[in-house]
Design an enzyme around this catalytic site. Structure first.
Site, short mmCIF file in Angstrom:
data_model
loop_
_atom_site.label_atom_id
_atom_site.label_comp_id
_atom_site.label_asym_id
_atom_site.label_seq_id
_atom_site.Cartn_x
_atom_site.Cartn_y
_atom_site.Cartn_z
N HIS A 1 0.62 -1.27 0.13
CA HIS A 1 0.23 0.09 0.13
C HIS A 1 0.72 1.35 -0.26
O HIS A 1 0.16 2.35 0.12
CB HIS A 1 -0.96 0.10 1.30
CG HIS A 1 -2.18 -0.82 1.05
ND1 HIS A 1 -3.08 -0.19 0.55
CD2 HIS A 1 -2.31 -1.93 1.41
CE1 HIS A 1 -4.28 -1.18 0.46
NE2 HIS A 1 -3.75 -2.31 1.13
N LYS B 1 -9.11 14.24 3.72
CA LYS B 1 -8.10 12.86 3.86
C LYS B 1 -7.39 13.09 4.86
O LYS B 1 -7.30 14.08 5.66
CB LYS B 1 -7.31 12.79 2.62
CG LYS B 1 -6.61 14.18 2.34
CD LYS B 1 -6.08 14.06 0.56
CE LYS B 1 -6.56 13.81 -0.55
NZ LYS B 1 -6.72 12.74 -1.15
N ARG B 2 -6.60 12.05 5.39
CA ARG B 2 -5.80 12.20 6.50
C ARG B 2 -4.67 13.29 6.33
O ARG B 2 -4.30 13.52 5.10
CB ARG B 2 -4.95 10.70 6.78
CG ARG B 2 -5.61 9.79 7.31
CD ARG B 2 -6.34 9.98 8.73
NE ARG B 2 -5.04 10.09 9.72
CZ ARG B 2 -4.75 9.10 10.72
NH1 ARG B 2 -5.80 8.05 10.63
NH2 ARG B 2 -3.73 9.26 11.51
N LYS C 1 0.32 14.60 1.09
CA LYS C 1 -0.92 14.81 0.78
C LYS C 1 -1.11 16.49 0.53
O LYS C 1 -2.02 16.84 -0.32
CB LYS C 1 -2.22 14.18 1.59
CG LYS C 1 -2.05 12.86 1.51
CD LYS C 1 -3.24 12.40 2.65
CE LYS C 1 -3.35 10.82 2.46
NZ LYS C 1 -4.10 9.95 1.65
N THR D 1 -8.44 6.68 -2.65
CA THR D 1 -9.66 6.04 -3.21
C THR D 1 -10.84 7.33 -3.32
O THR D 1 -11.60 7.32 -3.87
CB THR D 1 -10.28 5.08 -2.44
OG1 THR D 1 -10.09 5.42 -1.00
CG2 THR D 1 -9.33 3.71 -2.82
N LYS E 1 -14.31 8.54 -5.39
CA LYS E 1 -15.70 8.94 -4.93
C LYS E 1 -15.98 10.14 -5.52
O LYS E 1 -17.36 10.20 -5.99
CB LYS E 1 -15.47 9.01 -3.49
CG LYS E 1 -15.21 7.67 -2.46
CD LYS E 1 -14.77 8.08 -0.94
CE LYS E 1 -14.11 6.78 -0.46
NZ LYS E 1 -13.58 7.28 0.74
C1 LIG Z 1 -12.26 7.09 0.98
C2 LIG Z 1 -11.74 7.73 2.32
C3 LIG Z 1 -10.41 7.67 2.87
C4 LIG Z 1 -9.38 7.52 1.68
O1 LIG Z 1 -9.13 8.87 0.90
P1 LIG Z 1 -8.05 9.34 0.25
O2 LIG Z 1 -8.22 10.71 -0.25
O3 LIG Z 1 -7.96 8.03 -0.74
O4 LIG Z 1 -6.82 9.28 1.12
C5 LIG Z 1 -9.92 7.94 4.05
N1 LIG Z 1 -10.73 8.26 4.98
C6 LIG Z 1 -12.42 7.98 4.73
C7 LIG Z 1 -13.13 8.06 5.88
C8 LIG Z 1 -12.77 7.64 3.62
O5 LIG Z 1 -14.12 7.54 3.43
#
Ligand SMILES: *Cc1c(COP(=O)(O)O)cnc(C)c1O
Length: 795
Positions: free
Chosen positions: A351, A530-531, A536, A638, A642
């Site tokens: 990952h 995101k985190r 990022k 991911t 979305k």
């Molecule tokens: C989809 C999702 C992530 C992943 O987000 P990235 O932008 O790909 O890092 C992290 N946390 C939650 C709650 C999510 O729904």
């Protein structure tokens, strides 16, 4: 007995309210209604679950086991209702009792048994496995406390423990009869050929099962989570002597193991408890898998034919040596054959390429907790070195046990999670092992489940899609391409935009009532959720925002495109730089939001406590998706999928799955900026790259100067010296070097957004062309290329 198929939902709700919870409608509180509805839905899921289990036994089909330290499942009630197509019935049933559907759904706690993308991926995969009808189990840990709750005090992140189990929870079934002893420490006894491990400490893993139902309830698999308990829970002798603390000690110790989720997203800490958790999960899962296999098939040589075990990152990598230990030490197979059977059964998903995230354990700690496993790792490594004498990359160097190479060697396939990431794996972390085993690495680009991430979270858009092309897209997302002709129809585009606007209004209303944040739905909703992590680059976003604000102030009467900058995300509690970025965003928001000169054009909001539920609110309302990581650092992402699916074009770098999203939606519907992964590596070798970038861009310089001068922290001007000097100095993630092009891309966004119809067309094309990013497609890829498993629905 509950006759679920024929009983109207309203009757099941009332029966559960009455007989499961002992309440009549007059005295029931919201939680009672939520539980009654959940049980009514759960009954129907259980019916599908039993049928699926029965079919798996009857056919003797291969089973897939997904081992993961994290399952970020979020709420489950709506998921069940949507997948069983009970939305209308549930709404009207609750209405009959005078209850509001959404209010009841909102009562459910969000199960945050994961940190971010990796855990959410595992949850999407479980749902897709059930939708496809692939016999599968997820195995994880039933953390008492999931990811911490985040709030802000004076702009700073404050962490509070999460108590998801304190509220009543409808979905799990305790299985007190399914318990395994998991040992640690002790010694290894060797008598000739016979080797035995005698642990000095043991805890019991107890199973809790959650059924996971697929689309239309055609299939349901199990998420089995392990909880730690003491073997001798209570020391009566100590109690009788009045030592109550000592009496309860064994219980407390054992429960510690499943007490909390480690809140570090991408940094490895090498802590003893974490290694214990990893072995606890893996050991319990393997015992359970082998018990089931034994009952059904017996001959261990058939294990690879009937069982496929996927390791979600290296966290369960101890599965390799543990399986070898069981087969060799306990079942008497030769070492060689044990390794081959284990390798035929295991596969591993990588990952991350971030060096600080690659798991290693000091051999002292590892050997203390798992002495026999250390011997087995040494032997595996030794034999691998014997077979490949020129090999230099070992799983046992520098007095460490290296879980990456161990996982690679013990897996029949190793996969990356996007095309770019998989190629980088072959040329960086696993270059040598890849050359020795060129067939082993394959790619499986991540995906998201369209049930949760479109049908459930964006019912308006789902409705438009279904009325345009029928409902088959729900489990065949490629069919979204049938929407393409509609984007040429101004009337249809108008409906599409109206939906986006309604979603923005709904989000604005919620932000206002839940957080007192007032946002104008006519602004461009620009979202980065995101985190928090330097790679990022939330700091790139806020720097650009500050520079933009200063420019608006210079020319407040120009025709600026009004924007709302939305942020959400948690920082690991010990990641101080990331926490400073949060504080800077909040400080900048306080100053900028109260500037009357610019407030028509720019607003910033950082929503606290990012989780799956918040993502479900934000994604449908986004106009623009921020995916701005340093190229080469985000394995896939991911969140990016979305957003594209829900009609938010991306401003992003050529990183992770962004590359494939751009290929699918078309370069003209994606705001690309920044260096490529190759250019990034090159740029790092340029002397004083950050200073040069700052000198070349007066906007960047001005933004940094304002931060340094305390414009956003007047009471403490030096507050962000750390961030500023990092950016001027090492700037490892190349924020400064990418700033100018990011700025350019954002002005392109501003211009495009003014063309309302053009923007709607671009958004709709993002939806129409994102079908490939369904986790159903990903799971079929794993089934075909890695697991050799079959759907039992298509038989
Ligand atoms: C989809 C999702 C992530 C992943 O987000 P990235 O932008 O790909 O890092 C992290 N946390 C939650 C709650 C999510 O729904």
């Amino acid at each position: 007995m509950i006759h679920t198929k024929t009983t109207p939902l309203r009757d099941s709700i009332l029966r559960h309210l009455t007989y499961s919870f002992g309440k009549d409608p007059e005295h029931a509180i919201l939680e009672d209604w939520r539980m009654a509805l959940s049980f009514a839905v759960r009954d129907r899921i259980v019916d599908a679950w039993f049928k699926a289990t029965q079919k798996t036994y009857e056919t003797g089909a291969k089973r897939v086991y997904y081992l993961s330290m994290e399952f970020l499942i979020g709420r489950l009630l709506e998921d069940g209702i949507v997948n069983l197509e009970l939305v209308d019935e549930a709404k009207s049933a609750l209405a009959e009792y005078g209850k509001d559907y959404h209010e009841v759904l909102n009562d459910e706690p969000d199960a945050a048994l994961g940190n971010g993308g990796l855990g959410r991926l595992a949850a999407c995969f479980l749902e897709s496995l059930s939708t496809i009808g692939c016999p599968a189990h997820g195995y994880g840990i039933r953390y008492e406390h999931g990811l911490f709750r985040q709030s802000f005090v004076d702009g700073r992140q404050v962490e509070m423990p999460e108590h998801w189990l304190e509220q009543r929870h409808a979905w799990e079934f305790e299985r007190p009869e399914v318990r395994y002893r998991i040992g640690f420490g002790g010694h290894v006894d060797t008598r000739g050929e016979t080797v035995r491990w005698y642990p000095s400490e043991e805890v019991e893993a107890e199973a809790y099962d959650t059924p996971v139902v697929g689309w239309k309830g055609r299939w349901a698999n199990t998420l089995r989570l392990w909880s730690g308990r003491a073997i001798h829970p209570f020391d009566l002798d100590a109690f009788n002597h009045g030592d109550y603390t000592r009496a309860a000690a064994p219980e407390a110790l054992a429960r510690t193991i499943s007490r909390v989720l480690y809140p570090d997203d991408t940094t490895e800490q090498g802590k003893e408890l974490r290694l214990k958790q990893e072995y606890f999960l893996t050991g319990a899962a393997l015992r359970d898998i082998l018990r089931r296999f034994n009952n059904q098939f017996g001959d261990l040589r058939r294990l690879p034919e009937k069982v496929s075990i996927q390791l979600n990152d290296t966290h369960p990598a101890i599965a390799g040596p543990e399986l070898v230990r069981i087969l060799h030490d306990e079942r008497g197979l030769s070492f060689q054959e044990s390794v081959e059977i284990a390798r035929g059964t295991l596969s591993y998903t990588n990952h991350t390429l971030l060096p600080e995230a690659l798991e290693t354990w000091g051999e002292g700690l590892f050997g203390k907790l798992l002495p026999r496993h250390l011997q087995i790792v040494d032997q595996i490594d030794h034999e691998h070195a014997k077979n490949f004498p020129k090999r230099t990359q070992s799983m046992r160097s520098d007095n460490l046990v290296k879980m990456g190479p161990l996982s690679f060697v013990m897996a029949h396939h190793v996969n990356g999670v996007s095309a770019l990431h998989t190629e980088l794996m072959k040329t960086t972390v696993f270059e040598e092992l890849h050359n020795l085993h060129p067939e082993r690495i394959v790619n499986q680009t991540n995906g998201v489940t369209p049930r949760r991430w479109l049908l459930a979270c964006n019912p308006r858009l789902a409705g438009l899609i279904t009325s345009s092309i029928g409902e088959d897209w729900v489990d065949d997302l490629g069919q979204l391409s049938k929407l393409e002709p509609f984007v040429e129809d101004a009337g249809w585009l108008d409906k599409y935009s109206t939906i986006k606007r309604s979603n923005k209004v709904e989000l604005s209303n919620w932000m206002s009532s839940a957080h007192g944040i007032h946002a104008d739905p006519d602004m461009l909703f620009d979202v980065q959720i995101k985190r928090l992590h330097e790679y990022k680059r939330q700091h790139l976003n806020i720097l650009e925002t500050i520079a933009h604000w200063l420019e608006i102030r210079d020319n407040p009467n120009a025709d600026w495109t009004p924007r709302l900058k939305l942020f959400a995300g948690k920082a690991a509690p010990g990641y101080f730089f990331a926490k400073d970025i949060i504080r800077l965003i909040n400080d900048a928001a306080a100053v900028i939001n109260s500037d009357p000169m610019t407030s028509k054009f720019l607003k910033i909001a950082f929503l606290p406590n990012y989780n799956v539920t918040l993502a479900e609110r934000l994604v449908p309302a986004a106009d623009l998706s921020e995916q701005i990581s340093t190229a080469g650092k985000e394995a896939s992402g991911t969140g990016n999928m979305k957003f594209a699916l829900n009609g938010a074009p991306t401003v992003g770098t050529l990183d992770g799955a962004n590359v494939e999203i751009r290929e699918h939606v078309g370069a003209e519907n994606f705001f690309l900026f920044g260096m490529t992964a190759e250019q990034v590596m090159e740029r790092r070798t340029t002397e004083a790259h950050a200073r040069k970038a700052i000198e070349a861009d007066p906007r960047l310089k001005r933004a940094l100067d304002e931060i340094r001068a305390g414009r956003f922290s007047p009471s403490e001007p030096g507050r962000y010296e750390g961030i500023v000097s990092n950016l001027e100095g090492a700037d490892y993630f190349l924020v400064c070097s990418d700033f100018t092009d990011y700025w350019r891309a954002q002005r392109e966004v501003d211009a495009s957004f003014k063309d309302t119809l053009g923007w709607a067309r671009m958004a709709a094309l993002n939806t129409a062309r994102s079908g490939w990013f369904s986790s159903d497609r990903t799971i079929r890829g794993y089934m075909n290329d890695i697991w050799k498993a079959e759907s039992l629905l298509e038989k």
